[in-house]
Enzyme design. Structure first.
Site, short mmCIF file in Angstrom:
data_model
loop_
_atom_site.label_atom_id
_atom_site.label_comp_id
_atom_site.label_asym_id
_atom_site.label_seq_id
_atom_site.Cartn_x
_atom_site.Cartn_y
_atom_site.Cartn_z
N SER A 134 0.83 -1.21 0.00
CA SER A 134 0.00 0.00 0.00
C SER A 134 0.86 1.25 0.00
CB SER A 134 -0.92 0.00 1.21
OG SER A 134 -0.19 -0.22 2.39
N HIS A 157 -3.87 -3.56 -5.60
CA HIS A 157 -4.02 -3.05 -4.23
C HIS A 157 -5.48 -3.01 -3.78
CE1 HIS A 157 -3.66 0.37 -1.14
NE2 HIS A 157 -3.36 -0.78 -0.59
N GLU A 169 -6.92 -0.88 -6.81
CA GLU A 169 -6.03 -0.06 -7.63
C GLU A 169 -5.12 -1.01 -8.42
OE1 GLU A 169 -5.43 4.00 -5.00
OE2 GLU A 169 -4.30 2.24 -4.39
N ASN A 207 -4.11 6.05 -0.77
CA ASN A 207 -3.26 6.32 0.39
C ASN A 207 -2.46 7.61 0.26
OD1 ASN A 207 -4.02 4.32 2.14
ND2 ASN A 207 -2.58 2.82 1.33
N1 CAA Z 1 -16.74 -9.20 6.05
C1 CAA Z 1 -17.93 -9.28 5.44
N2 CAA Z 1 -18.87 -8.33 5.53
C2 CAA Z 1 -18.58 -7.26 6.28
C3 CAA Z 1 -17.34 -7.10 6.93
C4 CAA Z 1 -16.40 -8.13 6.80
N3 CAA Z 1 -15.19 -8.08 7.38
N4 CAA Z 1 -17.35 -5.91 7.58
C5 CAA Z 1 -18.53 -5.34 7.34
N5 CAA Z 1 -19.28 -6.14 6.55
C6 CAA Z 1 -20.60 -5.87 6.01
C7 CAA Z 1 -21.67 -6.02 7.06
O1 CAA Z 1 -22.16 -7.34 7.11
C8 CAA Z 1 -22.73 -5.03 6.59
O2 CAA Z 1 -23.52 -5.59 5.56
P1 CAA Z 1 -25.05 -5.11 5.34
O3 CAA Z 1 -25.04 -3.62 5.33
O4 CAA Z 1 -25.39 -5.69 4.02
O5 CAA Z 1 -25.76 -5.69 6.48
C9 CAA Z 1 -21.91 -3.93 5.93
O6 CAA Z 1 -20.65 -4.50 5.60
C10 CAA Z 1 -21.72 -2.75 6.85
O7 CAA Z 1 -21.11 -3.19 8.05
P2 CAA Z 1 -21.53 -2.71 9.50
O8 CAA Z 1 -23.01 -2.45 9.53
O9 CAA Z 1 -20.95 -3.66 10.47
O10 CAA Z 1 -20.73 -1.39 9.77
P3 CAA Z 1 -20.62 -0.07 8.90
O11 CAA Z 1 -21.87 0.29 8.21
O12 CAA Z 1 -20.02 0.90 9.85
O13 CAA Z 1 -19.54 -0.41 7.79
C11 CAA Z 1 -17.33 -0.40 7.03
C12 CAA Z 1 -18.30 -0.88 8.10
C13 CAA Z 1 -17.67 -1.03 5.69
C14 CAA Z 1 -15.96 -0.85 7.48
C15 CAA Z 1 -17.44 1.16 6.91
O14 CAA Z 1 -17.35 1.75 8.17
C16 CAA Z 1 -16.39 1.76 6.02
O15 CAA Z 1 -16.53 1.78 4.81
N6 CAA Z 1 -15.31 2.32 6.63
C17 CAA Z 1 -14.22 2.93 5.91
C18 CAA Z 1 -13.25 1.88 5.48
C19 CAA Z 1 -12.06 2.44 4.76
O16 CAA Z 1 -11.87 3.65 4.63
N7 CAA Z 1 -11.23 1.55 4.27
C20 CAA Z 1 -10.01 1.89 3.64
C21 CAA Z 1 -8.93 1.75 4.63
S1 CAA Z 1 -7.38 2.19 3.95
C22 CAA Z 1 -6.82 0.81 3.27
O17 CAA Z 1 -7.35 -0.26 3.33
C23 CAA Z 1 -5.59 1.03 2.52
C24 CAA Z 1 -4.47 0.22 2.91
O18 CAA Z 1 -3.62 0.12 2.13
C25 CAA Z 1 -4.31 -0.39 4.27
#
Ligand code: CAA
Length: 305
Positions: A134, A157, A169, A207
């Site tokens: 990343s 990515h 990506e 990122n």
């Molecule tokens: N596996 C399967 N399904 C999942 C899951 C997982 N690990 N986590 C969440 N879900 C599903 C849930 O079952 C739920 O499904 P439904 O809406 O259909 O019921 C849905 O996703 C939403 O989950 P929650 O209701 O538990 O919680 P939420 O609405 O707060 O969503 C989230 C959680 C998707 C993580 C949301 O908060 C989000 O999009 N957060 C931002 C994440 C982000 O910015 N990611 C990028 C990080 S940076 C990166 O990754 C770069 C790197 O290089 C490290």
């Protein structure tokens, strides 16, 4: 034998078997979405315990997906997806049938380079190699591979949580063939992801914006401008982000952000990113040294115990 290809058409590169190195949050997620898409997957890590932990997390996540996709028979859905995943701790065994090898091990350049060098000797000459780095440059990760494999080398990515985040990506390295980029774009679609082509520059697209934003949030805290909770609420309700910066720190892992800002010192020296943007945060360094690295440790900016 060198890799086949040399400007082959996109349809020539079929990806049916993926091998993922690293059964952590990212590697496990990548293996999962590939298995859900019906691909044959081999997941590998340095020891059985890591594989067991990884498979456990995958099973839980697949069950969440299954509740929506197959509410009448979640167990059968989970069994079918897990049935597409084989595990092994033997790297040679892991890559022997792979059409694509994806590396999702820790963000350490030498480690990634050494892994790919070893795999190059045992993988099919036609196998595509991809890094899920990343923060490192794809060109740097692939630099020590033989020229022929560099043509089959790219960045792929994913984002956390991989089963949910729609984006992938796709990053072209200095020598990547068009047919490899095309095959990765087709694969992303098959995994129900949306792919963007991103530049081989620090942080690619997401990122490059997200890391400076998170570090600035940490500095805001260091300055005593606002509380963790208020900053998170503000960004969720005022900017429409699904998580605040500290919730995101905790989900991704503070250790990961620390690795990135440390690694980017060199990129700043090379003039690839302004140094001020990625200056390490003393607060993050302190929390990491205390083991408060986020959800996976049960404690970060928030308590998960
Ligand atoms: N596996 C399967 N399904 C999942 C899951 C997982 N690990 N986590 C969440 N879900 C599903 C849930 O079952 C739920 O499904 P439904 O809406 O259909 O019921 C849905 O996703 C939403 O989950 P929650 O209701 O538990 O919680 P939420 O609405 O707060 O969503 C989230 C959680 C998707 C993580 C949301 O908060 C989000 O999009 N957060 C931002 C994440 C982000 O910015 N990611 C990028 C990080 S940076 C990166 O990754 C770069 C790197 O290089 C490290």
């Amino acid at each position: 034998a060198g890799p086949s290809g040399g400007g082959g058409s996109s349809t020539a590169r079929q990806i049916n078997h993926i091998t993922v190195f690293g059964a952590g949050l990212m590697g496990g997620g990548i293996a999962q979405v590939a298995a859900q898409a019906g691909l044959k997957v081999t997941l590998t890590d340095v020891n059985e315990a890591a594989l067991k932990r990884g498979l456990g997390a995958i099973a839980q996540s697949v069950a969440r997906v299954g509740k929506k996709k197959a509410p009448d028979n979640v167990e059968a859905f989970v069994a079918k997806v897990l049935g597409n995943i084989k595990t092994t701790v033997d790297p040679t065994e892991a890559v022997k049938d792979a059409d694509l090898v994806v590396e999702a091990v820790i963000e350490n350049l030498k480690l990634k380079q050494d892994l790919f060098a070893k795999l190059d000797k045992v993988a099919k000459p036609s196998a595509i190699f991809a890094t899920n780095t990343s923060s490192l440059l794809v060109g740097d990760v692939g630099a020590t591979l033989p020229e022929a494999r560099q043509r089959l080398f790219a960045g792929l990515h994913f984002f956390s949580p991989v089963p949910v985040m729609k984006l992938v990506e796709v990053i072209r390295g200095p020598k990547t063939e068009d047919s490899v980029i095309d095959a990765l774009l087709v694969l992303a679609k098959r995994m129900h992801k949306v792919a963007v082509r991103a530049p081989d520059k620090p942080g690619f697209i997401v990122n490059r914006l997200l890391i400076p934003y998170k570090l600035e949030a940490a500095r805001m805290l260091e300055r005593g401008d606002a509380t963790v909770e208020d900053i998170d609420i503000a960004m969720k309700l005022g900017a429409g982000y699904p998580m605040g910066p500290f919730e995101l720190f905790d989900m991704v892992g503070l250790d990961i952000t620390k690795f990135v800002s440390e690694g980017w010192k060199e990129y700043a020296e090379r003039g690839l990113i302004p140094a001020e943007l990625v200056k390490p945060s003393p607060l993050i360094e302190k929390m990491v040294s205390e083991g408060k690295i986020g959800r996976k440790a049960g404690k970060g900016f928030y308590d998960y115990t």
